[in-house]
Design an enzyme around this catalytic site. Structure first.
Site, PDB file in Angstrom:
ATOM      1  N   HIS A 185      22.616 -41.408  15.342  1.00  0.00           N
ATOM      2  CA  HIS A 185      22.158 -40.072  14.962  1.00  0.00           C
ATOM      3  C   HIS A 185      21.150 -40.030  13.824  1.00  0.00           C
ATOM      4  O   HIS A 185      20.421 -39.058  13.678  1.00  0.00           O
ATOM      5  CB  HIS A 185      23.375 -39.218  14.576  1.00  0.00           C
ATOM      6  CG  HIS A 185      23.200 -37.756  14.858  1.00  0.00           C
ATOM      7  ND1 HIS A 185      22.010 -37.086  14.686  1.00  0.00           N
ATOM      8  CD2 HIS A 185      24.067 -36.829  15.312  1.00  0.00           C
ATOM      9  CE1 HIS A 185      22.157 -35.817  15.015  1.00  0.00           C
ATOM     10  NE2 HIS A 185      23.398 -35.631  15.400  1.00  0.00           N
ATOM     11  N   TYR A 206      29.739 -23.842  13.098  1.00  0.00           N
ATOM     12  CA  TYR A 206      28.444 -24.535  12.980  1.00  0.00           C
ATOM     13  C   TYR A 206      27.768 -24.521  14.345  1.00  0.00           C
ATOM     14  O   TYR A 206      28.328 -25.000  15.323  1.00  0.00           O
ATOM     15  CB  TYR A 206      28.685 -25.967  12.529  1.00  0.00           C
ATOM     16  CG  TYR A 206      27.447 -26.816  12.296  1.00  0.00           C
ATOM     17  CD1 TYR A 206      27.099 -27.201  11.011  1.00  0.00           C
ATOM     18  CD2 TYR A 206      26.651 -27.259  13.346  1.00  0.00           C
ATOM     19  CE1 TYR A 206      25.991 -27.998  10.779  1.00  0.00           C
ATOM     20  CE2 TYR A 206      25.541 -28.048  13.125  1.00  0.00           C
ATOM     21  CZ  TYR A 206      25.213 -28.415  11.835  1.00  0.00           C
ATOM     22  OH  TYR A 206      24.113 -29.192  11.611  1.00  0.00           O
ATOM     23  N   THR A 252      17.190 -30.180  11.479  1.00  0.00           N
ATOM     24  CA  THR A 252      18.114 -29.143  11.935  1.00  0.00           C
ATOM     25  C   THR A 252      18.453 -28.180  10.801  1.00  0.00           C
ATOM     26  O   THR A 252      18.222 -28.455   9.627  1.00  0.00           O
ATOM     27  CB  THR A 252      19.432 -29.749  12.455  1.00  0.00           C
ATOM     28  OG1 THR A 252      20.058 -30.485  11.404  1.00  0.00           O
ATOM     29  CG2 THR A 252      19.183 -30.651  13.656  1.00  0.00           C
TER      30      THR A 252
END
Length: 804
Positions: A494, A610, A623
């Site tokens: 990630h 979230y 993000t």
């Protein structure tokens, strides 16, 4: 005495392949000399030298293409050819004895050091070159500045559909004029605006608004007091430092986000950070494992070539000319996360001519290029089959070595430094870490199949997320998994990029595999085979007992984490975005409100939610968080559960949907809450000051973490003629120990796929139960929109009681 120098490491041979191996070993020798009493006997292999020449030629071609693309992107939105136009135009005006420069030409001529030694004609050419280049750079700078200002305008996102202001109409025309023609992948990068730092009072106001429905009156009053004290004390000081960074850095969030959220994490990245992508839901293009691997690897390499040559079109907001930042594409291939004792680092190479392959405990290097060309899918299949047929056992300690990447980061960093910094272990580890990507040939069969397709789909998701905890290399930018029955998928690290970037790659791979490359009638890859290809090289290791003990400990940690993950994947086919859009409502807002309703029915309360949103409208954007649980969404859920009239519920539904859309737009345009507060917290740590408010904010758990996987290249799939070729999307592990992780993908007009995760160790969560709540919540919300009668809306919970 004879000395042999080879261009490849000699392949390991067995009696089964001795004769073919000898032939390949002979061809691998680039040159050979023998020291004899008469002198040195030198023999050259012309074929090997030809390969060296072609490899070098290919490398120089790549350098030239990169240089050319840099010039084109550097000149954007102008064209490199406009420089020649500027020079010729200046030269023409000089020949007509006019002075458009208003005396600048004369000034340059006075200070030209070689003006006396040049003829009049040469002086004119030099002056035209200098002035034309100066004007050209000024033109580029002006165009880029104008484009950046245009891209900084975001009011269009907040306007109602069909009610576009005159300002926005003028902006749309100017955008088309300044966007230029045929941009390369990175052409817009220098023109993208910088992420703005929101006003601290606006961030605090939005934060307090987001937590109000989750707190009692006393708790909310206390939090409001903490926020006011923060704003009036150290808040402005921290904000000043943050604004200073925003002036200096290309993005004031991204480097800290990558460092402190991802790379400094010391817990396992498997499950906690990495995520996965699935194959087609209903079809498998071929049941032959080697063939599926051949086409899949080829498709990845084709995409890499497009990235390297910048042939991919820049991503844009659907239906607009607004570009998105492409910086995350730069580290897609040839990238590995390197463990460190305090923080990890990302290692990225410009290129790599091989992939690393894992099968039955052995690691292999598979070359994907020969004579300056990529191998064909059939050749890659041939090489993969060689690996599948290789009977050699793994080396001592090799089979479960990948568990080091699945466990805690600090022990892996120590083992890497102690046992993999020299010798054969370093060479083999370098081979994995410098590979284009990692491939696992899995002996299991996965997919939506058998007598229990639902349960098998859940097992498929768990396999992609963590596998056996040692048969993936979780540090690679992504690992491709090809199963025994031809099903495939990938696991992505990630820190280097977010899911939309990987999803774009995965869409291309699936579509190219099925519709462009294809298979023959027997399920094999198409193309011819070069029988002289050297065998894939089996990597060798020398793993000491101390390292094996740490591998076992890391595997225990990873296995406990993997066994605790409860997963449920299900396709929702009752309706899709087409039905929702008929009611003029955002499909994403509809699903997010359904998740709020489902969570309330599941846990009897609301929670901090979230939802991932992108900030790629800005340079190096990543993000932002959409806090989907709002006062409006809670009011809707309470109205539904208390059985209020349909008209009242519809009104609350519209208000909640509009609120969610506004929150999403604010997040996209740099006015979110969480990244700003995160950066303020980082500054406070650098300054050594404590903030009770920031500490409390960043310790709040996200018990419902959600993300939509966007379909970005729908044109690659033909859902009309081939509706079965549907991507299942992907998912991730739960963020909180007592919460849910929910990923969903909206495919076509009539399908939504959900991926739900939680932990078995939490008695209050259950992935299948939550999936049932989501399904019922979607149906109940659609009933609110569909009904025209002023009657109470029966919730799924109420309906279940009546059915009993």
């Amino acid at each position: 005495m004879e000395l042999y120098y080879t261009s490849h490491v000699m392949p390991q041979l067995s009696p089964r392949n001795l004769s073919s191996g000898m032939a390949e070993a002979h061809q691998a020798v680039a040159f050979q000399f023998t020291i004899t009493p008469e002198g040195i006997d030198l023999q050259l292999s012309h074929e090997a030298l030809r390969q060296v020449y072609l490899s070098g030629l290919r490398s120089w071609k790549k350098r030239f293409i990169r240089m050319r693309n840099s010039v084109i992107s550097g000149a954007y939105p102008a064209s490199p050819y406009s420089w020649l136009f500027a020079v010729v135009a200046i030269l023409a005006t000089m020949y007509t004895r006019s002075d458009p420069s208003m005396g600048l030409i004369a000034k340059i001529q006075e200070h030209l050091p070689v003006s006396e030694s040049l003829s009049v004609q040469s002086q004119m050419v030099v002056l035209a070159l200098l002035l034309g280049t100066l004007l050209w750079f000024s033109f580029i700078f002006t165009m880029r500045l104008c484009l950046r200002q245009l891209l900084s305008y975001h009011r269009w996102m907040f306007e109602l559909h069909g009610k576009i202001s005159n300002t926005t109409k003028v902006w749309m025309v100017l955008m088309k004029l300044f966007s230029g023609r045929q941009p390369l992948l990175y052409s817009y990068q220098a023109s993208l605006p910088y992420l703005p730092v929101p006003a601290i009072k606006d961030t605090l106001r939005r934060y307090l608004e987001s937590v109000q429905p989750l707190m009692s009156a006393a708790e909310f009053e206390r939090t409001t007091t903490l926020a006011a004290e923060f704003e009036n004390s150290i808040g402005s000081r921290l904000q000043w430092y943050l604004k200073l960074k925003a002036l200096w850095a290309s993005n004031y969030v991204s480097d800290w986000w990558e460092e402190y959220v991802y790379l400094r994490g010391r817990s396992p990245i498997m499950v906690n950070s990495n995520y996965y992508g699935m194959d087609f839901l209903y079809v498998t293009p071929t049941p032959i494992q080697a063939a599926r691997a051949g086409n899949t690897i080829k498709a990845f390499l084709m995409y890499r070539r497009k990235v390297n040559l910048e042939e991919l079109k820049p991503s844009r907001i659907p239906g607009t000319v607004i570009p998105l930042c492409a910086a995350q594409c730069e580290r897609m291939f040839n990238t590995t996360r390197i463990p460190g004792e305090e923080t990890d680092t990302l290692q990225h190479l410009q290129d790599s001519d091989y992939v690393a392959v894992y099968h039955r405990g052995r690691y292999f290097r598979l070359w994907v290029c020969k004579a300056g060309r990529l191998l064909s899918p059939r050749e890659i299949e041939f090489q993969i089959q060689r690996i599948l047929d290789d009977p050699s056992p793994p080396s001592q300690g090799e089979e479960k070595l990948g568990a080091l990447t699945a466990g805690d980061r600090e022990p892996w960093a120590r083992m890497r430094k102690q046992f993999f910094s020299s010798g054969v272990n370093k060479r083999s580890l370098d081979c994995i870490e410098k590979a284009a990507f990692f491939v696992t040939l899995d002996d299991d069969e996965q997919g939506m199949m058998g007598d229990d397709p639902t349960g098998n789909l859940d097992a498929y998701a768990k396999s992609l997320l963590h596998g056996k905890c040692y048969d993936r290399w979780f540090d690679k930018s992504f690992s491709v998994v090809v199963y025994k029955n031809g099903k495939n998928g990938l696991n992505a690290e990630h820190s280097w990029a977010d899911a939309p970037t990987v999803a774009h790659l995965w869409e291309y791979v699936l579509a190219t595999d099925a519709f462009q490359l294809g298979y023959d009638g027997e399920g094999h890859c198409k193309g011819d085979i070069d029988s002289t290809l050297p065998r894939p090289q089996k990597l060798t290791w020398d793993i000491p007992p101390e390292c094996e003990e740490q591998v076992s400990r890391s595997l225990s940690v990873a296995q406990a984490l993997a066994d605790d993950v409860d997963f449920h994947v299900f396709p929702f086919r009752d309706f899709g975005k087409g039905r929702v859009k008929k009611h003029r409502m955002s499909p994403d807002a509809f699903i997010q409100l359904a998740l709020q309703l489902a969570y309330y029915r599941d846990r009897g309360t609301f929670c901090l939610t979230y939802e991932a949103s992108m900030t790629r409208l800005f340079r190096e954007g990543r993000t932002e968080t959409v806090r989907s649980c709002s006062n409006e969404s809670c009011a809707l859920v309470k109205a539904l559960e208390s059985g209020e009239e349909a008209e009242a519920c519809r009104r609350l539904f519209r208000l909640a949907s509009e609120k969610h859309q506004n929150l999403y737009r604010l997040a996209m345009t740099g006015s979110g809450v969480d990244r700003h507060l995160f950066c303020l917290y980082v500054v406070s740590k650098y300054l050594g000051v404590e903030s009770p408010f920031l500490k409390e904010v960043l310790s709040e758990p996200w018990r419902l973490s959600t993300s939509q996987t966007p379909v970005q290249q729908m044109e690659l799939f033909d859902l009309v003629n081939h509706p079965e070729y549907i991507s299942c999307g992907g998912g991730f592990g739960p963020v909180a120990d007592d919460g849910y992780g929910v990923s969903y993908i909206i495919v076509g007009e009539d399908l939504i796929n959900f991926h739900i995760s939680c932990k078995y160790s939490c008695a209050q969560t259950d992935a299948h139960r939550f999936g049932a709540h989501i399904r019922q919540a979607l149906l109940d919300l659609l009933a609110v929109l569909d009904t025209d009668q002023k009657e109470p809306i029966r919730s799924g919970k109420t309906q279940a009681k009546k059915d009993q």
